[in-house]
Every structure is written in C-alpha cells, then in structure tokens.
Design an enzyme around this catalytic site. Sequence first.
Site, PDB file in Angstrom:
ATOM      1  N   SER A 121       0.886  -1.193   0.204  1.00 20.43           N
ATOM      2  CA  SER A 121      -0.170  -0.037   0.163  1.00 20.43           C
ATOM      3  C   SER A 121       0.888   1.432  -0.048  1.00 20.43           C
ATOM      4  CB  SER A 121      -0.919  -0.071   1.145  1.00 20.43           C
ATOM      5  OG  SER A 121      -1.922   1.029   1.081  1.00 20.43           O
ATOM      6  N   HIS A 122       0.738   2.001   1.237  1.00 20.11           N
ATOM      7  CA  HIS A 122       1.252   3.396   1.149  1.00 20.11           C
ATOM      8  C   HIS A 122       2.950   3.133   1.835  1.00 20.11           C
ATOM      9  CE1 HIS A 122      -0.329   1.999   4.962  1.00 20.11           C
ATOM     10  NE2 HIS A 122       0.128   2.978   5.506  1.00 20.11           N
ATOM     11  N   ASP A 292      -2.278   6.836  -3.083  1.00 21.24           N
ATOM     12  CA  ASP A 292      -1.062   5.820  -2.639  1.00 21.24           C
ATOM     13  C   ASP A 292      -0.763   4.872  -3.603  1.00 21.24           C
ATOM     14  OD1 ASP A 292      -3.247   4.099  -2.419  1.00 21.24           O
ATOM     15  OD2 ASP A 292      -2.704   3.116  -0.282  1.00 21.24           O
ATOM     16  N   ASP A 294      -1.035   1.839  -4.065  1.00 22.26           N
ATOM     17  CA  ASP A 294      -1.792   0.797  -4.723  1.00 22.26           C
ATOM     18  C   ASP A 294      -3.239   1.466  -5.134  1.00 22.26           C
ATOM     19  OD1 ASP A 294      -2.696   0.902  -2.113  1.00 22.26           O
ATOM     20  OD2 ASP A 294      -3.612  -0.853  -2.113  1.00 22.26           O
ATOM     21  N   ASP A 296      -5.754   2.927  -3.606  1.00 17.54           N
ATOM     22  CA  ASP A 296      -7.017   2.834  -2.693  1.00 17.54           C
ATOM     23  C   ASP A 296      -7.268   3.933  -1.953  1.00 17.54           C
ATOM     24  OD1 ASP A 296      -5.026   1.915  -1.165  1.00 17.54           O
ATOM     25  OD2 ASP A 296      -6.076   0.069  -0.399  1.00 17.54           O
ATOM     26  N   ARG A 297      -6.186   4.584  -1.628  1.00 16.92           N
ATOM     27  CA  ARG A 297      -6.247   5.867  -0.542  1.00 16.92           C
ATOM     28  C   ARG A 297      -6.390   7.092  -1.598  1.00 16.92           C
ATOM     29  NH1 ARG A 297      -2.775   5.236   4.645  1.00 16.92           N
ATOM     30  NH2 ARG A 297      -3.259   3.052   5.255  1.00 16.92           N
ATOM     31  N   THR A 361     -10.897  -0.673  12.744  1.00 20.51           N
ATOM     32  CA  THR A 361     -10.047  -0.288  11.661  1.00 20.51           C
ATOM     33  C   THR A 361      -9.706  -1.474  10.499  1.00 20.51           C
ATOM     34  OG1 THR A 361      -8.936   1.312  12.874  1.00 20.51           O
ATOM     35  CG2 THR A 361      -7.666   0.461  11.076  1.00 20.51           C
ATOM     36  N   GLU A 380     -12.743   5.665   6.112  1.00 19.46           N
ATOM     37  CA  GLU A 380     -11.814   5.864   7.241  1.00 19.46           C
ATOM     38  C   GLU A 380     -10.848   6.845   7.254  1.00 19.46           C
ATOM     39  OE1 GLU A 380     -10.484   1.485   8.531  1.00 19.46           O
ATOM     40  OE2 GLU A 380     -10.112   1.728   6.288  1.00 19.46           O
ATOM     41  N   SER A 382      -7.899   7.022   7.749  1.00 17.63           N
ATOM     42  CA  SER A 382      -6.502   6.657   7.018  1.00 17.63           C
ATOM     43  C   SER A 382      -6.796   6.853   5.620  1.00 17.63           C
ATOM     44  CB  SER A 382      -6.234   5.437   7.326  1.00 17.63           C
ATOM     45  OG  SER A 382      -7.425   4.298   7.127  1.00 17.63           O
ATOM     46  N   LYS A 393     -11.639   0.221  -0.642  1.00 20.50           N
ATOM     47  CA  LYS A 393     -11.684   1.488  -0.701  1.00 20.50           C
ATOM     48  C   LYS A 393     -11.340   2.075  -2.230  1.00 20.50           C
ATOM     49  CE  LYS A 393      -7.497   2.164   1.976  1.00 20.50           C
ATOM     50  NZ  LYS A 393      -7.199   0.847   2.700  1.00 20.50           N
TER      51      LYS A 393
END
Length: 566
Positions: A121-122, A292, A294, A296-297, A361, A380, A382, A393
């Site tokens: 991820s991030h 991010d 991948d 999703d954020r 979470t 979320e 995050s 997400k």
Amino acid sequence: MEDSPLQVLTLPTAPYPDQRPGTSGLRKKVFVFQTKRNYLHNFIQSIFSSIDLRVRQGSTMVLGGDGRYFNTAAIQVIVQMAAANGVGRLVIGQNGLMSTPAVSCVIRKSKAIGGILLTASHNPGGPDGDFGIKFNIANGGPAPEAVTEKIFQISRTIEEFAICPELRVDLNTVGKQTFDLENKFKPFTVEIVDSVESYANMLRNIFDFAALKELLSGENHIQIRLDAMNGVVGPYVKKILCEELGSPANSAINCVPQEDFGGQHPDPNLTYASDLVESMKNGQYDFGAAFDGDGDRNMILGKHGFFVSPSDSVAVIAANIFCIPYFQHMGVRGFARSMPTSAALDNVARATKIQLYETPTGWKFFGNLMDAGHLSLCGEESFGTGSDHIREKDGLWAVLAWLSILATNKKSVEEVMVEHWKTYGRNYYTRYDYEEVDIDAAVEMMLELEMIISDKAFVGQMFTVGERTFQVERADNFEYSDPVDGSISRNQGLRIMFKDGSRIIFRLSGTGSSGATIRLYIDSYENDVNKILQDPQVKLSELVTIALKLSQLHERTGRNSPTVIT
Ligand code: G16
C-alpha cells in the site's frame, strides 16, 4: 500450448512463526521475502491451502500488484504455484500491475473465487522498502479475520508446497496463454488483461461522465492537479481523467508506476504529499488529489491547498450522495466508518435517518455489511473512502465523487466544506503517528493505559487543562460484534469518551513492517457556527495534552513529538 506437459512438484519447506496478516495482509521488508528461504512460497501455499480443494480446483483467481520492487518476481512464483494447486484460470493485470480497487472490480466481474494482491500500500518500496501480500475473497474484498487466521495457522505448520517450476508466463502481452500440466486433465490458463479498461467501464456506469467532462474541459472548466505518487494508479488517472474527461495531460503528475515510487513514501497525506500541497498554494488549481501506491487511498485538497480531512470527506459525500447517479439508482442502505474515524459521518446519518455502523479499523469489516445489503458508503480516517460498487476503498472513485459534488453544486471545495460544517457542525480531528517505536515500550504503554481506563473510578473523572474541563463518560477497549455473522473482534483500540462527545483513542497500527506505530486520534465536536473555522491543532491542544499525560507516551517511548501529524 507447450509440447510436453509441465512438471508439478511438491517440495519440502519449514514454517516461519511470523506470517500473521495485519490490518491489510502480510507486510515485511523486501529482504525478508528475498533472503528467507521459501518465505514467499510458504505464505502463498498457506493461502491456497486455506481454500477448500473443491472450491479451488479449476477455479478462476485474479492476480495483480502495485508494481513495487519484487512484484514481477513474486508474480512468476505465484503463477507457478497457482497452476500446481489446481487453479484453472488466472487473470493477471498487464505487466503484473493492477490497482487494489481494480483487483476488487476484476474479481467481481470475472466471478473469481478470490485474488492475490501484491502490495504494501502506502509503505515505501524499492530494495530497502516493504513488500506485501493480501488475499481477497470472492466478493472482491479483503479476507475477513477468520480466513486470515486460518492462513496464519497453516503457515505455522507448513511442511511442503506445490509448484510448476518450469512454467513461465509472458506478463506483457494482453491475451490468453495456456499450459499443459503433468497429471492434470485440463490446461491451466492465464489471461493477461488491461485492467484500466474494466475499471474505467465500471466508473462510467457510476458517474455522469458528461457532467464531469464539462467540469474539467467545458467552457468554464476548473483546473485540477492529481498526483499519482509514482504508484500503480497513474495509468488509470491518465486514461480516465485526462484522455476521457479532458483534463490537460499536465494536470496529472507522477503517473508512471515505479518500483521504488521514485524514492518517495507513496502515502497521500500532508507530510508525504507535500509537493502537491505546495503546488496548490498559489491558487492556480481549484482541486487537488493524491493517491497511494496501490491506488485505494486518496487525499482531497481545494484551492490554495485547503485540506479536506478524510473523516470530513466521507461525511460530505454522504450529505451530497445523490450527486452520484449510482446512488440515485441503487438508493442508500447505510453508512459506516471505522471506530477512530471522526463522528462527522454520524451527524449526516442522524439528519438523514440512515443507519450508521461503527467498525474496527480495516476495510475488511465493511464487506459483510455490503454483501448483506446494509451498507452503501463508508470511509476511514486513514484516507480511505468508498462504496459498495466494489469491496475495497477506491481513491479514484473518491475523486470522481468530489468532482460530481463540485459539478452539481457549482461551488469550490472550501465552500462545500464550510457549508457542510455550518449545517452539521464540525468534528475537529487530528491523528498523531509515532512510527517505528520500540515494540515492547508500545505494548507496555497500551497495557498500562488499559489498566488505568478500566478502573471503575476512571469514569466520571475530570481533566482540566487551561480553562477547559473534560469529564470522562465512558472508556473501553473497542470490541466489534459483526451484525451479519456474529463474529467478535476484540482489542480494537482504547477509547476514552468524554461527556461533551470528545474522544481520545489509542491504537497500535497493523500495517507497519518494523517496530510499532502508535496512533493517537482525537475527535471533538463543535456546533457553534462562530467556532467552526479554527485551527484543529489549537482547538484540540487540551485533549492532546490530556492524552499524552494519561498515556505517558513520550516518557515511555523516548519520543518528544510524532512522526506525522494529520
Ligand atoms: C489499511 C486498511 C485500512 C486501514 C489502514 C490503516 O490500509 O485497508 O482499512 O484503515 O490500513 O491501518 P493501521 O492503522 O492498522 O495502520 P492500506 O491502504 O494500508 O491497505
């Protein structure tokens, strides 16, 4: 098709004790996967073994990653192991790339039994960075705790794994490849797909692309700036925002996925996406967003870098949900947020009489609610926002949701936000992260704090800082009982709730790869319209003081300030 069938081997291995998936899959330093013998093989075999053979045999699975260092090497191994473990068909993103939301979308579209996502991820990438593996189930979402626990238990006692070592797949060419395997009746198929197209097609059915095109390239178009942070979402941004919706090519930056994310931390927050924040400051752009590694954020910014906190972002989308055609057709079944996310969404839920769920979470907790038809929109703190269109997400979805709101309301990001606060009040919010803290010190701090807040005398206690006094109404270690399957998740964060609705929350992160990360979250509601435009750090300073004093965080960890403040 190959001339002679490929060999299927069963090879011996020895277990590792540390393959328990965290908040979102197994994340470790790259060198752990590279240097520990069969570390990757063990975990992948544990995933396959966790799936009933009758389900696995001849099934379809999806495979893709965020392109970080070790992605391609891992994919070749996973393909060899999928074939040997009876999977019938693997759908893989071209060049091994697929954003996390796209994997979720493709799993659902291809009726797969699940998918394997290669992402941390991030977290930073490159040879010295992190690598990660996540298993998603047939609904397209992260495996629930019962499944990840099963994978972990298998990994603790694993003795062998199955593999077709000679199988080589061409990841670059879109199309079908078939392989004959020894002792298998049917050939094993690999389908390399352009996941950008499937994903774009899904978004076309959710949003009003004509209205978005007008907003981005019509006569009175706005200027936007999108930062893909050298992650996997770059090609999706280029295709959808630039090519299709007409935003100029230079409005999207860092759009070529890189193995080390250009040496950056691909985390869309005010600290790690500071380049975007800086470039927004002079007022040239009306809207900014970052993603991010991948995809999703998301982080949403307005003109001059006006920051929309993720907790506010989901609340604003909820309040304006019918700006999105998908919800006009599907209706709205419920809202949800993770426990540490601010209660801004609760205010909208109350006003609209829509059910609100508070989950631990981790995106995996939303999946059950969505599958049962209880949940349409969730978010979320995050930097995660999404809906039941998939089970992850979705950063780009969040951006199009915000652009839909701007297109409908003909207002700026800041105007939308301030109007929202005037209507619903404002939840001031901040999160302090203390990264790579000594694990023992962090665990001890949490245990001590839990003891303090579990004492009966703690409820009712008053804390005074300066001129403000807060009285404790309730305190606990958050526990979630899933309303759909009744499963219980304990130890999800220490909560101290005050009479005025303010909350202090402490949690240990489940996504780091070394040491412990302590997260301190503060949420405080203000409904006086004359007080909704203050600096959150000033507004929340008393609660921060109380939290640090109660936990003795600085004394116990030897830190005197957080690594990141959001
Ligand atoms: C993951 C999960 C999120 C969670 C986040 C932070 O995000 O999918 O649901 O909120 O981690 O978790 P923690 O506070 O335990 O570090 P991502 O984007 O890292 O997959």
